[in-house]
Enzyme design. Structure first.
Site, PDB file in Angstrom:
ATOM      1  NE  ARG A   4      67.230  24.310   0.291  1.00 25.02           N
ATOM      2  CZ  ARG A   4      66.802  23.641   1.378  1.00 25.02           C
ATOM      3  NH1 ARG A   4      67.543  22.634   1.643  1.00 25.02           N
ATOM      4  NH2 ARG A   4      65.900  24.271   2.081  1.00 25.02           N
ATOM      5  CE  LYS A  44      62.479  23.463   0.679  1.00 29.57           C
ATOM      6  NZ  LYS A  44      61.901  22.177   1.331  1.00 29.57           N
ATOM      7  CD  GLU A  96      64.975  13.914   0.502  1.00 27.37           C
ATOM      8  OE1 GLU A  96      65.455  14.824   1.347  1.00 27.37           O
ATOM      9  OE2 GLU A  96      64.717  14.196  -0.815  1.00 27.37           O
TER      10      GLU A  96
HETATM   11  N1  PXG Z   1      64.116  16.876   2.606  1.00 23.25           N
HETATM   12  C1  PXG Z   1      63.175  17.246   1.842  1.00 23.25           C
HETATM   13  C2  PXG Z   1      62.201  16.750   0.579  1.00 23.25           C
HETATM   14  C3  PXG Z   1      62.572  18.543   2.111  1.00 23.25           C
HETATM   15  O1  PXG Z   1      61.456  19.054   1.651  1.00 23.25           O
HETATM   16  C4  PXG Z   1      64.278  18.518   4.033  1.00 23.25           C
HETATM   17  C5  PXG Z   1      64.670  17.494   3.397  1.00 23.25           C
HETATM   18  C6  PXG Z   1      65.126  19.150   4.847  1.00 23.25           C
HETATM   19  O2  PXG Z   1      65.774  20.440   4.513  1.00 23.25           O
HETATM   20  P1  PXG Z   1      66.012  21.682   5.256  1.00 23.25           P
HETATM   21  O3  PXG Z   1      66.877  22.700   4.626  1.00 23.25           O
HETATM   22  O4  PXG Z   1      64.685  22.199   5.699  1.00 23.25           O
HETATM   23  O5  PXG Z   1      67.000  21.435   6.430  1.00 23.25           O
HETATM   24  C7  PXG Z   1      63.153  19.292   3.366  1.00 23.25           C
HETATM   25  C8  PXG Z   1      62.481  20.208   4.011  1.00 23.25           C
HETATM   26  C9  PXG Z   1      57.385  20.167   6.207  1.00 23.25           C
HETATM   27  C10 PXG Z   1      57.852  20.683   5.238  1.00 23.25           C
HETATM   28  O6  PXG Z   1      56.113  20.334   6.585  1.00 23.25           O
HETATM   29  C11 PXG Z   1      59.292  20.412   5.062  1.00 23.25           C
HETATM   30  C12 PXG Z   1      60.158  21.040   3.865  1.00 23.25           C
HETATM   31  C13 PXG Z   1      59.397  22.035   3.087  1.00 23.25           C
HETATM   32  C14 PXG Z   1      57.998  22.172   3.215  1.00 23.25           C
HETATM   33  C15 PXG Z   1      57.563  21.750   4.443  1.00 23.25           C
HETATM   34  O7  PXG Z   1      57.838  19.232   6.934  1.00 23.25           O
HETATM   35  N2  PXG Z   1      61.439  20.824   3.412  1.00 23.25           N
END
Ligand code: PXG
Length: 285
Positions: free
Chosen positions: A52, A151, A184
């Site tokens: 990713r 991301k 989301e």
């Molecule tokens: N949606 C978004 C916009 C994200 O940033 C997720 C879904 C979940 O993805 P994963 O691959 O982790 O299951 C994310 C996750 C935080 C934080 O502080 C979260 C993310 C990145 C940085 C910080 O909660 N990404």
């Protein structure tokens, strides 16, 4: 104890881990990142995170100067150097130092940074009793403006929504897309349970395809729970039997109140519990 950071080609103490004030990651949010988690010394779905990361980089024409295998090794080495077997890793790739103009061709070397630390999860109480969230008025960025599948280091859209959530006394906020459909949360994907079926917005609702989301969909299917990607609107959330969020940091977390409306029984439901247990088993396997 100072942390040990991986910077480009070596491990250095945190006070030596520095980027230029001319780095376009700082000046423009021009870069990409990943958040990963290690359980008992093993990084959960490392390959999926690395894939990713490289896909995000490719989407913004940023060439990561290291091979995937080297970055994967850097993740493991950084965890080891910090003595972490259960930890959180932030992988950051910036465009590198350039001129004060936007032109990415005037930057020199992309910076590859790996930070390993412990993770501060939401309080246990939230997992037991469920979260309260609110819908943010800030819409999720449209794919036509900037794909939410990237991301990128530019998280202002999510941060604006997070601020709305925090001001309403919530740690997460629900984001809708420009069509008013559920996308989301600010850092988590969203699921609902309706009539025993698991439903989650499809990628084209404008979401990041979460790695935890994919794992939970697989676990549901393996457990004989019908799981579908369907367009959801707020009505579907308000009238759901259960709701939960997934993310690397949050894992699986129940939601029991949205915009002041009680979801289902107001307590984490049986399907959420089952998938939470299955997820814990998966990461510890
Ligand atoms: N949606 C978004 C916009 C994200 O940033 C997720 C879904 C979940 O993805 P994963 O691959 O982790 O299951 C994310 C996750 C935080 C934080 O502080 C979260 C993310 C990145 C940085 C910080 O909660 N990404």
């Amino acid at each position: 104890m100072p942390r040990i950071i991986f910077m480009n080609d070596r491990l250095v103490p945190e006070d030596q881990a520095k980027v230029s004030v001319f780095d376009h990651g700082l000046l423009y949010g021009d870069g990409v990142f990943e958040g990963l988690r290690s359980y008992s010394g093993k990084v959960f779905r490392l390959e999926a995170h690395i894939d990713r990361l490289y896909a995000s980089a490719r989407a913004i024409c940023l060439e990561i100067p290291l091979a995937k295998e080297v970055v994967s090794k850097a993740v493991n080495d950084t965890l080891a150097a910090n003595g972490l077997s259960d930890g959180y890793v932030r992988l950051v790739i910036t465009r590198g130092a350039g001129s004060l103009g936007l032109d990415p061709n005037k930057t020199s070397h992309p910076q590859v940074i790996v930070i390993a630390d412990t993770i501060s999860l939401y309080p246990r109480e939230f997992y037991e009793k469920g979260l309260r969230i609110v819908t943010a008025s800030t819409q999720r960025t449209q794919s036509a403006a900037l794909s939410p599948r990237i991301k990128s280091l530019n998280y202002l859209n999510n941060i604006m929504a997070k601020l709305e959530g925090l001001r309403a006394g919530c740690v997460e906020a629900l984001m809708l897309n420009h069509k008013g459909e559920v996308a989301e949360c600010t850092g988590d994907n969203v699921f609902v349970v309706r009539d025993g079926r698991l439903l989650t917005p499809p990628p084209d609702a404008g979401i990041l395809e979460g790695i935890t989301r994919n794992a939970v969909m697989e676990l549901a299917t393996a457990a004989g729970i019908d799981c579908r990607e369907v367009t959801l609107v707020r009505h579907d959330l308000y009238t759901a039997d259960e709701c939960f969020l997934t993310g690397t940091a949050a894992e699986v977390i129940p939601v029991v109140d949205i915009d002041g409306r009680t979801i289902g029984s107001g307590m984490p439901g049986p399907v959420t519990r089952r998938l939470t247990d299955a997820f814990h088993e998966l990461v510890r396997r």
